[in-house]
Enzyme design. Structure first.
Site, PDB file in Angstrom:
ATOM      1  N   GLU A   1       0.844  -1.388   0.557  1.00 34.35           N
ATOM      2  CA  GLU A   1      -0.054   0.208  -0.320  1.00 34.35           C
ATOM      3  C   GLU A   1       0.526   1.292  -0.295  1.00 34.35           C
ATOM      4  O   GLU A   1       0.364   2.053  -0.571  1.00 34.35           O
ATOM      5  CB  GLU A   1      -1.025  -0.366   0.714  1.00 34.35           C
ATOM      6  CG  GLU A   1      -2.030   0.614   0.965  1.00 34.35           C
ATOM      7  CD  GLU A   1      -1.536   2.114   2.180  1.00 34.35           C
ATOM      8  OE1 GLU A   1      -2.131   3.483   1.952  1.00 34.35           O
ATOM      9  OE2 GLU A   1      -0.779   2.428   2.903  1.00 34.35           O
ATOM     10  N   GLU A   2       2.463   1.011   0.539  1.00 35.76           N
ATOM     11  CA  GLU A   2       2.498   2.824   0.841  1.00 35.76           C
ATOM     12  C   GLU A   2       3.860   2.853  -0.488  1.00 35.76           C
ATOM     13  O   GLU A   2       4.440   3.851   0.146  1.00 35.76           O
ATOM     14  CB  GLU A   2       3.827   2.076   2.121  1.00 35.76           C
ATOM     15  CG  GLU A   2       3.141   2.106   3.307  1.00 35.76           C
ATOM     16  CD  GLU A   2       2.748   3.157   3.673  1.00 35.76           C
ATOM     17  OE1 GLU A   2       2.971   4.229   3.005  1.00 35.76           O
ATOM     18  OE2 GLU A   2       2.211   3.221   5.411  1.00 35.76           O
TER      19      GLU A   2
END
Ligand SMILES: [Zn+2]
Length: 342
Positions: A201-202
């Protein structure tokens, strides 16, 4: 709150794309709670009692910000790239751990000391490209023999601890708090609801793992369970960041200045009602700068109603996040009503 589990999740290493340690905690804990689990091609961990057409998905990203080795010099020092949104200032002279085939290696981030800096240099932020990792190697050959490789993931060995009466501090609270919450929701899970630990996600404008899995599963709705920026400290004003610790779950109506998810109105109204039913206060957020997995799911297929529900966290994207246990508990209460109703 089960602080032993929370500490294990926070201290586990899961730099984006290398989430295996967190994934195996989730898998084991989901199984202990009687759910079926699978790990998909992208490394997402899925857990459910039963699954049919158009499930409801609650996704919590497992990955954390960190570093990755990109070069080993002849003296055995390592240069690195940043994985995820890290402010270079938080890296200065930090202790690090490097995950290798031979186990964990300890090291420190080195840079030029202030004594040697020119006057102008002292006033400037030192960029990460002027830093390096010292693992105590004698030379390149020694570094390689110790197990470090180009591509080894680097994270921070911050120990989790409790602070004051109801606060906790640790690394990767963004988003091991979300992982903790979906593990709590695993108890008495209704049919056709998937709890998902998502990968990577990051490192994207929007989360990669949530996107691939939601494309495949075509959920009827998607809730990202994540953390958000708390503004209740001396260097932020409420109009910079209105969220505060201890004031309840944060509901993100708009992400990334509406370039990301704009929460489905019916779903948002539902969440407000569920909060009333669960008797938990909520904080509403319109976010200009950041996004969650909801922003990678809302526009898949013909459009998937999506929203993010999160826990306010101070010093987010550093190795010392701070959050409030009541926010974690009230988010669980709210989402428990949500999954029983949606
Ligand atoms: Zn996050």
């Amino acid at each position: 709150m089960d602080y032993d589990l929370m500490a294990r999740l926070s201290e586990a290493d899961g730099v984006s794309s290398q989430e295996g340690e967190v994934a195996s905690i989730l898998e084991n804990e989901f199984k202990k709670r009687g759910l079926k689990t699978e790990v998909d091609n992208f490394g997402n961990v899925l857990a459910y009692k039963s699954v049919g057409k158009n499930p409801l998905i609650l996704g919590a990203h497992m990955d954390e910000i960190g570093l990755m080795v990109k070069h080993i010099d002849e003296k055995g020092f390592l240069r690195f790239i940043k994985i995820g949104g890290i402010d270079d200032r938080t890296l200065v002279n930090q202790q690090v751990v490097i995950r290798t085939q031979k186990g964990l290696l300890k090291g420190v981030i080195g840079m030029k000391p202030p004594h040697i800096m020119k006057e102008e240099e002292r006033k400037c932020v030192v960029g990460h490209t002027s830093m390096f990792i010292d693992i105590g190697a004698e030379n390149e050959k020694d570094a390689l023999a110790m197990g470090v490789e180009i591509g080894s993931a680097v994270s921070f060995p911050t120990l989790f601890f409790r602070m004051g009466k109801k606060l906790m501090c640790g690394k990767a609270l963004d988003n091991r708090i979300g992982c903790y919450i979906i593990l709590e929701l695993a108890r008495n899970l209704p049919d056709n609801v998937i709890l998902m630990g998502t990968s990577q996600e990051e490192v994207s404008v929007f989360g990669k793992g949530a996107m691939t899995a939601s494309y495949r599963l075509e959920p009827r709705a998607f809730i990202a369970v994540d953390t958000s920026v708390a503004g209740d400290h001396p260097e932020l004003k409420p109009d910079d960041a209105p969220l505060a610790l201890g004031k309840g779950p944060c509901i993100a109506l708009v992400e990334a200045g509406a370039r990301g998810n704009v929460a489905d109105r019916k779903l948002a109204q539902g969440i407000f009602q569920f909060a009333k039913k669960a008797k938990v206060p909520i904080q509403i957020e319109v976010f200009d700068g950041g996004a969650t997995d909801a922003s990678s799911v809302y526009n898949l297929r013909g459009g998937i109603p999506s929203i993010a529900v999160g826990v306010a966290t101070r010093y987010i994207h550093s190795s010392v996040g701070v959050a409030h246990e009541e926010d974690v508990e009230s988010t669980i209460k709210l989402l428990r009503v949500a999954i029983g109703s949606l």
